[in-house]
Design a protein around this motif. Structure first.
Motif, mmCIF file in Angstrom:
data_model
loop_
_atom_site.group_PDB
_atom_site.id
_atom_site.type_symbol
_atom_site.label_atom_id
_atom_site.label_comp_id
_atom_site.label_asym_id
_atom_site.label_seq_id
_atom_site.Cartn_x
_atom_site.Cartn_y
_atom_site.Cartn_z
ATOM 1 N N LEU A 5 1.363 -0.934 0.098
ATOM 2 C CA LEU A 5 -0.264 0.056 -0.201
ATOM 3 C C LEU A 5 0.887 1.123 0.299
ATOM 4 O O LEU A 5 0.358 1.974 -0.186
ATOM 5 C CB LEU A 5 -0.733 -0.019 1.235
ATOM 6 C CG LEU A 5 -2.503 -0.775 0.837
ATOM 7 C CD1 LEU A 5 -2.938 -0.927 2.842
ATOM 8 C CD2 LEU A 5 -2.780 -1.308 -0.256
ATOM 9 N N SER A 6 2.284 1.012 0.339
ATOM 10 C CA SER A 6 3.028 2.199 0.406
ATOM 11 C C SER A 6 3.290 2.317 -1.283
ATOM 12 O O SER A 6 3.920 4.070 -1.674
ATOM 13 C CB SER A 6 3.989 2.296 1.038
ATOM 14 O OG SER A 6 5.190 1.039 0.459
ATOM 15 N N PHE A 7 3.216 1.985 -2.016
ATOM 16 C CA PHE A 7 3.643 2.179 -3.598
ATOM 17 C C PHE A 7 2.009 1.622 -4.151
ATOM 18 O O PHE A 7 1.681 2.748 -5.249
ATOM 19 C CB PHE A 7 4.225 1.121 -3.512
ATOM 20 C CG PHE A 7 5.199 0.327 -3.501
ATOM 21 C CD1 PHE A 7 6.552 1.230 -3.690
ATOM 22 C CD2 PHE A 7 5.594 -0.672 -2.509
ATOM 23 C CE1 PHE A 7 7.599 1.648 -3.480
ATOM 24 C CE2 PHE A 7 6.669 -0.884 -1.981
ATOM 25 C CZ PHE A 7 8.362 0.195 -2.531
ATOM 26 N N ALA A 8 1.037 1.662 -3.893
ATOM 27 C CA ALA A 8 -0.272 0.882 -4.870
ATOM 28 C C ALA A 8 -1.627 1.064 -4.307
ATOM 29 O O ALA A 8 -1.623 0.940 -2.930
ATOM 30 C CB ALA A 8 0.513 -0.136 -5.904
ATOM 31 N N ASP A 9 -3.063 1.135 -4.745
ATOM 32 C CA ASP A 9 -3.891 0.869 -4.153
ATOM 33 C C ASP A 9 -4.506 -0.448 -3.824
ATOM 34 O O ASP A 9 -3.296 -1.625 -3.840
ATOM 35 C CB ASP A 9 -4.902 1.559 -5.015
ATOM 36 C CG ASP A 9 -4.730 3.144 -5.069
ATOM 37 O OD1 ASP A 9 -4.531 3.609 -4.388
ATOM 38 O OD2 ASP A 9 -5.053 3.676 -6.479
ATOM 39 N N VAL A 10 -5.737 -0.050 -2.387
ATOM 40 C CA VAL A 10 -6.289 -1.373 -2.761
ATOM 41 C C VAL A 10 -6.012 -2.830 -3.533
ATOM 42 O O VAL A 10 -6.729 -2.345 -5.182
ATOM 43 C CB VAL A 10 -7.150 -1.610 -1.652
ATOM 44 C CG1 VAL A 10 -8.060 -2.398 -1.393
ATOM 45 C CG2 VAL A 10 -6.921 -0.898 -0.386
ATOM 46 N N SER A 11 -5.932 -4.044 -3.375
ATOM 47 C CA SER A 11 -6.578 -4.886 -4.873
ATOM 48 C C SER A 11 -7.660 -5.337 -4.615
ATOM 49 O O SER A 11 -7.923 -5.566 -4.168
ATOM 50 C CB SER A 11 -5.192 -6.128 -4.516
ATOM 51 O OG SER A 11 -5.343 -7.136 -5.139
ATOM 52 N N PRO A 29 -2.102 -0.745 -10.473
ATOM 53 C CA PRO A 29 -3.551 0.124 -10.159
ATOM 54 C C PRO A 29 -3.508 1.211 -9.945
ATOM 55 O O PRO A 29 -2.609 2.462 -9.707
ATOM 56 C CB PRO A 29 -3.861 -0.494 -8.768
ATOM 57 C CG PRO A 29 -3.719 -1.593 -8.262
ATOM 58 C CD PRO A 29 -1.870 -1.932 -8.557
ATOM 59 N N GLY A 30 -4.495 2.011 -11.447
ATOM 60 C CA GLY A 30 -4.272 2.809 -11.691
ATOM 61 C C GLY A 30 -3.804 3.611 -12.887
ATOM 62 O O GLY A 30 -3.725 4.253 -13.349
ATOM 63 N N SER A 31 -3.395 2.299 -12.749
ATOM 64 C CA SER A 31 -1.882 2.723 -14.143
ATOM 65 C C SER A 31 -2.969 1.623 -15.666
ATOM 66 O O SER A 31 -4.036 1.118 -15.587
ATOM 67 C CB SER A 31 -0.674 1.634 -14.420
ATOM 68 O OG SER A 31 -0.959 0.173 -14.358
ATOM 69 N N SER A 88 -1.660 -6.954 -7.042
ATOM 70 C CA SER A 88 -2.298 -7.578 -5.268
ATOM 71 C C SER A 88 -0.764 -7.449 -4.238
ATOM 72 O O SER A 88 0.232 -7.543 -4.928
ATOM 73 C CB SER A 88 -2.183 -9.934 -5.141
ATOM 74 O OG SER A 88 -1.829 -10.270 -4.438
ATOM 75 N N PRO A 89 -1.118 -7.435 -2.992
ATOM 76 C CA PRO A 89 -0.009 -7.384 -2.518
ATOM 77 C C PRO A 89 1.149 -8.434 -1.733
ATOM 78 O O PRO A 89 2.122 -7.816 -1.647
ATOM 79 C CB PRO A 89 -0.630 -6.991 -0.910
ATOM 80 C CG PRO A 89 -2.237 -6.811 -1.029
ATOM 81 C CD PRO A 89 -2.372 -7.109 -2.375
ATOM 82 N N THR A 90 0.513 -9.430 -2.958
ATOM 83 C CA THR A 90 1.602 -10.731 -2.663
ATOM 84 C C THR A 90 2.792 -10.129 -3.764
ATOM 85 O O THR A 90 4.209 -10.803 -3.507
ATOM 86 C CB THR A 90 0.687 -12.192 -3.297
ATOM 87 O OG1 THR A 90 0.408 -11.362 -4.388
ATOM 88 C CG2 THR A 90 -0.655 -12.494 -2.073
ATOM 89 N N SER A 91 2.793 -9.320 -4.975
ATOM 90 C CA SER A 91 3.854 -9.163 -5.490
ATOM 91 C C SER A 91 5.052 -8.682 -5.300
ATOM 92 O O SER A 91 6.027 -8.861 -5.955
ATOM 93 C CB SER A 91 3.225 -7.966 -6.468
ATOM 94 O OG SER A 91 2.663 -6.733 -6.342
ATOM 95 N N VAL A 92 5.315 -8.388 -4.435
ATOM 96 C CA VAL A 92 5.988 -7.284 -3.659
ATOM 97 C C VAL A 92 6.666 -8.756 -2.742
ATOM 98 O O VAL A 92 8.300 -8.704 -3.304
ATOM 99 C CB VAL A 92 5.667 -7.042 -2.142
ATOM 100 C CG1 VAL A 92 6.899 -6.339 -1.373
ATOM 101 C CG2 VAL A 92 4.980 -5.697 -2.402
ATOM 102 N N ALA A 93 6.324 -9.411 -2.304
ATOM 103 C CA ALA A 93 6.727 -11.063 -1.236
ATOM 104 C C ALA A 93 7.464 -11.584 -2.802
ATOM 105 O O ALA A 93 8.557 -12.313 -2.683
ATOM 106 C CB ALA A 93 5.237 -12.078 -0.789
ATOM 107 N N VAL A 94 6.574 -11.670 -3.842
ATOM 108 C CA VAL A 94 7.022 -12.693 -4.714
ATOM 109 C C VAL A 94 8.137 -12.055 -5.677
ATOM 110 O O VAL A 94 9.483 -12.873 -5.999
ATOM 111 C CB VAL A 94 5.936 -13.029 -6.185
ATOM 112 C CG1 VAL A 94 6.434 -13.330 -7.736
ATOM 113 C CG2 VAL A 94 4.682 -13.511 -5.768
#
Length: 243
Positions: A130-136, A186-188, A201-207
């Motif tokens: 959420l520090s980079f993008a909106d809610v998934s 999101p937003g792009s 998805s927030p999981t993308s950071v971990a992936v």
């Protein structure tokens, strides 16, 4: 009633155990299984000891002034010994917390992913995302499948410290991640469906962290979970393009 003159305020063993049992009962009423609650409390206890070890270690690098060289030497030796013992206690506490997983024969194994490991990772990764993008809007079930795959690349001990690893990863690559999510998230102009879906998805950071750290293991777990290969390809493409 004043506590002045009573000296340092410290909890005795009975009071600590009482607080722990109270917390376990409260969590049980909220539907948290006792094994999960014990595991989480174990990590908090190990973490408190680790932070105390760091604080004591920092404070013990200099001796009180004006006591003479012999005093300073003895003081530093004593501080070092006490700090090392505290570090050993913190290490034992972490081993005990990790060993609370009955599916792991050692802290270096890669056992099946437990519920608390999933929840800890969700809690760690969501504010970073959420520090980079909106809610998934990605399906929560998909989120769990993805997290199980990436946590499957790690030992119990690595999972225990994964929140710190994720924080270090996002800090080291913040500018690059900002470009990636601005361009593909999101937003792009990129739709949520397709090869770039996981960036929503927030999981993308971990992936992304796993792709940078342990790509072969991630691909192995990804295939075993039968997740879409295109998602990894899309993340890899976006990551390379944002460099």
């Amino acid at each position: 009633m004043s506590t002045a003159g009573e000296g340092r305020q410290q909890l005795d063993e009975a009071s600590v155990l009482n607080a722990k049992r109270t917390l376990l009962q409260l969590l049980a009423r909220a539907g948290v299984w006792s094994g999960d609650a014990e595991e989480l409390i174990g990590f908090v206890e190990a973490g408190a000891l680790a932070l105390a070890y760091e604080e004591v270690g920092a404070a013990g690098r200099s001796a009180p002034e004006g006591k003479g060289e012999a005093y300073a030497s003895g003081w530093l030796d004593g501080a070092r010994a006490a700090t090392e013992e505290l570090g050993a206690v913190a290490e034992r506490a972490l081993r005990h917390a990790v060993a609370s997983d009955p599916s792991a024969s050692s802290s270096d194994d890669r056992p099946p992913v437990g519920r608390t490991e999933l929840e800890r990772t969700k809690v760690a990764v969501t504010p970073l995302y959420l520090s980079f993008a909106d809610v998934s809007d990605l399906d929560p079930e998909v989120t769990e499948q993805v997290l199980r795959a990436l946590l499957g690349t790690m030992s119990s001990r690595q999972r225990a410290g994964y929140a710190g690893r994720l924080t270090e990863f996002t800090s080291a690559h913040r500018a690059r991640l900002e470009r990636l999510y601005a361009e593909y998230g999101p937003g792009s102009a990129i739709a949520i469906h397709g090869r770039y879906s996981l960036i929503h998805s927030p999981t993308s950071v971990a992936v992304l962290e796993r792709l940078a750290t342990s790509p072969a293991d991630l691909h192995e777990e990804w295939d075993a979970a039968e997740l879409p290969p295109a998602w990894l390809d899309g993340l890899t493409t976006a990551w390379e393009a944002s460099a």
